[in-house]
Design a protein around this motif. Structure first.
Motif, mmCIF file in Angstrom:
data_model
loop_
_atom_site.group_PDB
_atom_site.id
_atom_site.type_symbol
_atom_site.label_atom_id
_atom_site.label_comp_id
_atom_site.label_asym_id
_atom_site.label_seq_id
_atom_site.Cartn_x
_atom_site.Cartn_y
_atom_site.Cartn_z
ATOM 1 N N SER A 31 2.629 -24.741 17.964
ATOM 2 C CA SER A 31 1.504 -24.895 17.033
ATOM 3 C C SER A 31 1.766 -24.228 15.691
ATOM 4 O O SER A 31 1.168 -24.588 14.675
ATOM 5 C CB SER A 31 0.228 -24.307 17.643
ATOM 6 O OG SER A 31 0.340 -22.895 17.795
ATOM 7 N N GLY A 32 2.657 -23.234 15.702
ATOM 8 C CA GLY A 32 2.902 -22.506 14.468
ATOM 9 C C GLY A 32 1.817 -21.490 14.168
ATOM 10 O O GLY A 32 1.752 -20.945 13.065
ATOM 11 N N LYS A 33 0.935 -21.238 15.135
ATOM 12 C CA LYS A 33 -0.179 -20.301 14.960
ATOM 13 C C LYS A 33 -0.038 -19.163 15.972
ATOM 14 O O LYS A 33 -0.225 -19.350 17.169
ATOM 15 C CB LYS A 33 -1.524 -21.010 15.172
ATOM 16 C CG LYS A 33 -1.739 -22.217 14.278
ATOM 17 C CD LYS A 33 -1.958 -21.823 12.823
ATOM 18 C CE LYS A 33 -2.230 -23.044 11.951
ATOM 19 N NZ LYS A 33 -2.445 -22.680 10.541
ATOM 20 N N ASP A 88 -6.384 -28.190 13.243
ATOM 21 C CA ASP A 88 -5.009 -28.564 12.928
ATOM 22 C C ASP A 88 -4.054 -27.747 13.788
ATOM 23 O O ASP A 88 -4.392 -26.668 14.279
ATOM 24 C CB ASP A 88 -4.716 -28.338 11.440
ATOM 25 C CG ASP A 88 -4.776 -26.869 11.076
ATOM 26 O OD1 ASP A 88 -3.729 -26.312 10.698
ATOM 27 O OD2 ASP A 88 -5.869 -26.268 11.190
ATOM 28 N N SER A 89 -2.868 -28.286 13.997
ATOM 29 C CA SER A 89 -1.827 -27.622 14.797
ATOM 30 C C SER A 89 -2.275 -27.357 16.234
ATOM 31 O O SER A 89 -1.966 -26.316 16.820
ATOM 32 C CB SER A 89 -1.394 -26.303 14.140
ATOM 33 O OG SER A 89 -0.884 -26.535 12.846
ATOM 34 N N SER A 90 -3.041 -28.293 16.799
ATOM 35 C CA SER A 90 -3.493 -28.154 18.185
ATOM 36 C C SER A 90 -2.453 -28.702 19.151
ATOM 37 O O SER A 90 -1.568 -29.484 18.785
ATOM 38 C CB SER A 90 -4.821 -28.884 18.382
ATOM 39 O OG SER A 90 -5.867 -28.252 17.694
ATOM 40 N N LYS A 106 0.324 -31.271 17.760
ATOM 41 C CA LYS A 106 1.733 -30.920 17.561
ATOM 42 C C LYS A 106 2.570 -31.030 18.832
ATOM 43 O O LYS A 106 3.803 -30.950 18.769
ATOM 44 C CB LYS A 106 1.839 -29.492 17.018
ATOM 45 C CG LYS A 106 1.120 -29.284 15.684
ATOM 46 C CD LYS A 106 1.642 -30.238 14.616
ATOM 47 C CE LYS A 106 0.931 -30.029 13.280
ATOM 48 N NZ LYS A 106 1.372 -31.019 12.265
ATOM 49 N N LYS A 158 7.527 -35.002 18.855
ATOM 50 C CA LYS A 158 6.621 -33.948 19.301
ATOM 51 C C LYS A 158 6.996 -33.584 20.744
ATOM 52 O O LYS A 158 7.224 -34.478 21.560
ATOM 53 C CB LYS A 158 5.169 -34.418 19.248
ATOM 54 C CG LYS A 158 4.663 -34.791 17.857
ATOM 55 C CD LYS A 158 3.214 -35.266 17.945
ATOM 56 C CE LYS A 158 2.685 -35.722 16.610
ATOM 57 N NZ LYS A 158 1.266 -36.162 16.683
ATOM 58 N N ARG A 213 -4.754 -22.763 20.575
ATOM 59 C CA ARG A 213 -4.992 -24.073 19.970
ATOM 60 C C ARG A 213 -4.936 -25.197 21.001
ATOM 61 O O ARG A 213 -4.666 -26.345 20.662
ATOM 62 C CB ARG A 213 -3.963 -24.335 18.854
ATOM 63 C CG ARG A 213 -4.138 -23.441 17.630
ATOM 64 C CD ARG A 213 -5.475 -23.698 16.952
ATOM 65 N NE ARG A 213 -5.725 -22.808 15.831
ATOM 66 C CZ ARG A 213 -5.607 -23.150 14.553
ATOM 67 N NH1 ARG A 213 -5.221 -24.357 14.237
ATOM 68 N NH2 ARG A 213 -5.880 -22.279 13.608
ATOM 69 N N ASP A 264 -2.908 -33.743 13.719
ATOM 70 C CA ASP A 264 -3.460 -32.466 14.188
ATOM 71 C C ASP A 264 -2.871 -32.033 15.530
ATOM 72 O O ASP A 264 -3.016 -30.880 15.930
ATOM 73 C CB ASP A 264 -4.985 -32.561 14.314
ATOM 74 C CG ASP A 264 -5.679 -32.642 12.969
ATOM 75 O OD1 ASP A 264 -5.124 -32.107 11.991
ATOM 76 O OD2 ASP A 264 -6.765 -33.244 12.891
#
Length: 609
Positions: free
Chosen positions: A296-298, A52-54, A106, A138, A303, A104
């Motif tokens: 991605s937020g990660k 997710d968030s890729s 982003k 996006k 990602r 999935d």
């Protein structure tokens, strides 16, 4: 007798050993391929699931193509033949379209560092997919050490274009150099080698053969080529100006005056590009990673997923399973007689695909996508006849022209139900050429001579070691003129035009899409999607599945292709590529020395960004 017998046994034994060695080597190579295949799969490893968030990484390698050029599995494995890496445009489009509705994914990162080039129609098709992706809110970002002309064209479809702060490109990281046609002229070289080249053509503007008999471009060729090069360059700049929200006039002014504008103190071409609006910012690798993390937020997690891995994970597209089909057949490359692999248009092999469409009751229309500067007149007619048999059966035939559909490419198109061309298509070149090259003077210079007797004055007529036979030259002239008359007659019938009008538009002259539309050589300016929609309308069907009819690959070719895709490199062309390409184009005509052919060729039409 006994001695000969033993010798024979020895030769036989040697041959048996050689055969066993060859079989053993083949088995070893197969096992090696298998082990490498398993190893590559293991190395690429990991889960086929997309986290997710890729962020989807669009990282094409080499040249963007409509159809990959087929080479032997062994050459692919060993790198033999100096084959350039190729990326299939519709694979990239498929990945972008799939990611558009994938929660999935982003955003998209355009990593174009390995992209070597491509035609404007194909880059446009990827760009249109990016535009639709951006409609989902996006983001699409491009980032790199610099951008070649083709790379920047594609990058211009992104929300933001960033330059790596480590870039030391002398033009600030961006090349907008223009388009040009610069064939290799060989008259003086052939004279020094004492090679006798005779060009016979129909069409004042038919310039494919003049590279052998001139040292510079003719006035006719300059006039025609300058026109279509200017038209293509304007289309190129119009797309970039629209994407970057600039006026076309300001962009043209900047490109024309760039060397003068950057010649200031302090020297900062990248800053000038930012002020002009062609770049958004210069970022360090650290700042770029932070931007990716924000998408991605990660934090501190990679990602990124390449479009190839993404396609493998998501699997093939699921068709709608409509009963009616529209078949798309790709015709890319030089047109040759016989059966040829993908990347070359074989008269026999393409006709087989067309026949396959005719015999499939579910296929209601055919779209032939052409990207070819021509080749053999015989093969071109064989393909056109196969298409006309489809039409006689009531199956509409629509032509979709890619970057180039000229000379033999236009011959194939002439009698279709409808012809579409991209806004950047080069077409026309309605003319005919043949070449007779002989080496008798070269041999004489070396003290070698060919002499003998024949049953007629025409015996061994195409022997390149003998002086050309005047009667054969006259027959070639008559044949070229007759094929030209047939060419313009086909166009007149297919386009419903007086033959005199066609003759005035023909003469081997190359036309841009806009001029071709004005002169009724095409029906509409549109892309492959427009052509498929028109085919459905002509067939009277509302719902259909699109299928691609292609020559089947062998199992070995599929395995090797997967290995190459898994281990794709940076895709950069080898040094001296331009020189080799120029020689290769000329070689296609020189290859007819042993058996001169009537050719429908446009030498100057193969323009790539």
């Amino acid at each position: 007798m006994l001695g000969r017998y033993r010798g024979g046994k020895t030769v036989q034994k040697f041959w048996d050993y050689l055969t066993a060695f060859r079989i053993g080597l083949s088995n070893i190579l197969f096992l090696l391929v298998f082990v490498i295949f398993i190893g590559v799969l293991g190395f690429s490893g990991g889960s086929s699931e997309i986290e997710d968030s890729s962020i989807l990484r669009i990282n094409p390698d080499g040249i963007i193509v409509e159809q990959k050029t087929a080479i032997s599995p062994l050459n692919q494995l060993t790198g033999g033949g100096q084959q350039n890496t190729e990326t299939l445009a519709r694979d990239v489009v498929k990945a972008i379209n799939t990611a558009k509705t994938d929660d999935d994914i982003k955003g998209i990162f355009l990593d174009l560092s390995g992209m070597e080039g491509g035609s404007m129609p194909l880059l446009n098709s990827i760009g249109k997919a990016l535009e639709k992706f951006r409609e989902t809110q996006k983001p699409v970002y491009a980032y790199g050490l610099g951008y070649s002309q083709s790379q920047y064209f594609l990058a211009s479809f992104a929300d933001k274009i960033y330059l790596n702060s480590s870039s030391f490109h002398f033009s600030g990281g961006l090349s907008l150099d223009g388009l040009g046609v610069y064939p290799l002229y060989m008259k003086s070289a052939l004279e020094k080698l004492k090679i006798n080249a005779i060009i016979i053509k129909a069409g004042d503007y038919k310039s494919a053969g003049e590279t052998f008999v001139r040292d510079q471009m003719s006035d006719f060729a300059k006039e025609a080529n300058q026109k279509f090069v200017d038209d293509l360059w304007k289309e190129f700049l119009k797309v970039i100006a629209a994407n970057r929200k600039m006026s076309l006039a300001s962009l043209e002014k900047f490109v024309n005056e760039m060397p003068k504008l950057v010649d200031t103190e302090p020297y900062s071409p990248s800053q000038l590009l930012i002020e002009t609006g062609l770049l958004d910012a210069v970022l360090s690798n650290q700042d770029w990673k932070k931007k990716l993390e924000k998408i991605s937020g990660k934090e501190k997690e990679d990602r990124l997923v390449s479009y190839r891995d993404y396609l493998r994970a998501r699997g093939p597209e699921t068709p709608d399973n409509y009963s009616d089909k529209i078949a798309v057949i790709i015709a890319k490359g030089e047109i040759l007689t016989g059966d040829h692999p993908a990347g070359t248009i074989g008269g026999a092999s393409l006709s087989k695909l067309i026949k396959q469409a005719k015999e499939d009751s579910s296929i209601k229309a055919v779209v032939l996508r052409i990207d070819s500067g021509g080749g053999s007149a015989e093969a071109s007619e064989q393909i056109r006849v196969a298409l006309s048999e489809l039409q006689r059966k009531g199956i509409p035939v629509v032509i979709s022209m890619g970057q180039v559909s000229a000379s033999g490419g236009y011959w194939i198109s002439a009698t279709a139900d409808k012809i579409f061309a991209e806004s950047t298509t080069i077409t026309g070149s309605i003319g005919v050429i043949t070449m007779i090259a002989t080496l008798e003077n070269s041999l004489e210079f070396l003290g070698l001579n060919v002499d003998g007797v024949g049953s007629t004055d025409f015996a061994d007529p195409y022997n390149p070691l003998r002086a050309p036979n005047p009667s054969i030259i006259r027959l070639a002239e008559l044949s070229v003129n007759e094929v030209y008359r047939k060419f313009i007659s086909l166009v007149a019938d297919g386009r419903n035009m007086p033959i005199e009008q066609v003759d005035s538009l023909a003469q081997g002259r190359v036309w841009s899409a806009s001029d071709a539309l004005t002169h009724n050589l095409i029906d509409e300016i549109g892309d492959l999607e427009d052509a498929v929609a028109a085919a459905g309308e002509l067939a009277g069907i509302e719902n259909w599945d699109r299928i691609y009819l292609e020559k089947e690959k062998t199992s070995a070719e599929k395995v090797i292709e997967e290995i190459i895709n898994q281990a794709a490199g940076d895709g950069r062309a080898f040094p001296g590529m331009r020189l080799r390409e120029a020689i290769k184009e000329s070689e296609k005509i020189l290859n007819t020395m042993d058996s001169p052919q009537i050719l429908l060729r446009c030498l100057e039409c193969n323009i790539r960004l």
